[in-house]
Motif scaffolding. Sequence first.
Motif, PDB file in Angstrom:
ATOM      1  N   LEU A  61       0.841  -1.195   0.000  1.00 29.42           N
ATOM      2  CA  LEU A  61       0.000   0.000   0.000  1.00 29.42           C
ATOM      3  C   LEU A  61       0.878   1.248   0.000  1.00 29.42           C
ATOM      4  N   VAL A  98      -3.881   6.133   0.527  1.00 30.29           N
ATOM      5  CA  VAL A  98      -5.309   6.005   0.273  1.00 30.29           C
ATOM      6  C   VAL A  98      -5.881   7.378  -0.056  1.00 30.29           C
ATOM      7  N   PHE A 158      -2.113   9.439   3.534  1.00 25.36           N
ATOM      8  CA  PHE A 158      -3.433   9.489   2.925  1.00 25.36           C
ATOM      9  C   PHE A 158      -3.758  10.912   2.534  1.00 25.36           C
ATOM     10  N   LEU A 215     -13.913   7.235   1.809  1.00 31.32           N
ATOM     11  CA  LEU A 215     -12.764   6.476   1.325  1.00 31.32           C
ATOM     12  C   LEU A 215     -13.071   5.915  -0.064  1.00 31.32           C
ATOM     13  N   VAL A 227      -7.500   2.868  -2.915  1.00 32.65           N
ATOM     14  CA  VAL A 227      -6.231   2.457  -2.328  1.00 32.65           C
ATOM     15  C   VAL A 227      -5.203   2.489  -3.446  1.00 32.65           C
ATOM     16  N   VAL A 272      -7.050  -1.059   5.925  1.00 31.80           N
ATOM     17  CA  VAL A 272      -8.306  -0.548   5.395  1.00 31.80           C
ATOM     18  C   VAL A 272      -9.383  -1.602   5.634  1.00 31.80           C
ATOM     19  N   LEU A 331     -10.495   3.577   7.760  1.00 34.47           N
ATOM     20  CA  LEU A 331      -9.038   3.614   7.693  1.00 34.47           C
ATOM     21  C   LEU A 331      -8.481   3.500   9.098  1.00 34.47           C
TER      22      LEU A 331
END
Length: 281
Positions: free
Chosen positions: A8, A11, A55, A80, A83, A169, A235
């Motif tokens: 990751l 986000v 993020f 959200l 990703v 997430v 998150l």
Amino acid sequence: MKQPVKGLDHVVVMVDGIDAAEAAYTKLGFQVQPRGFHKKLGTANHLMIFDTDYFEILGIVEDTEFNAERREWLKAGGGLANVALATDGADLAFEAFKAAGLNPDEPLSFDRAVEIDGKTELAKFRTVRIPKTNMPVVGFFVCDHLTPQFVYRPEWAKHPNGARGILGVTVIAEQPAKWAPELEKYFGEGSTKRQGEGLVANTGTQPIHYLSRKDYMARYPGITPVRPGDHPALLSVRVENLAACEALLQKNGVEFLKPDSGRLIVPPSEAAHLTLEFAER
């Protein structure tokens, strides 16, 4: 060995009203970076930078062909949305996604201006987006940082609430297991496993949890999801000291829930339609 996906990267939280969202995240104790503009995309953002991930809150400032899908998605309330996955190269990811049958868009290059030590620099990126037809509830894309030195800066990773990184997430999905085959196209064979009635995807770094609405409500009592159907809902953020984070939220008048001694839950009303979970690990 270079990898098309290696965990990751960040986000994306879509907001309808970026000024209010900036104020909300400052109140939550984040060091919110000054507004950046993606002229090509018609969007503006604020970043919360951590040690190895971040993020962003993203708003529309001009209608363009690049943000039509995001504008449509915002009509149902924001929150959200995506990703972004780390990669060793946008072209490498494009070829891997094409081979997996994910129908990726061609790599897209864009930039945004950042102010560093009184000088304007350009943070440059190449992204590869997967269309909605291959979206396992979460919208995935890869983000190839061409100038990481203009994004990941240690002085930007110091937050009053003690935040240090993303823990994971959580997605609401009424049939979690059905998404396993699609997720394994992104993260590889064997990257998903059942967790009770739910599913967890191993991205290579932070996990993505898929829970039914019933299990989500049990895990996060008192939190009402912002959308009625399947959607990315929460998150989780790692903080250095949960008690210190709690004290800051109380001082700033932020509403939150404490379902147990190890977690603080901030409802969507306090975080621009995103539910936030703070924990030490």
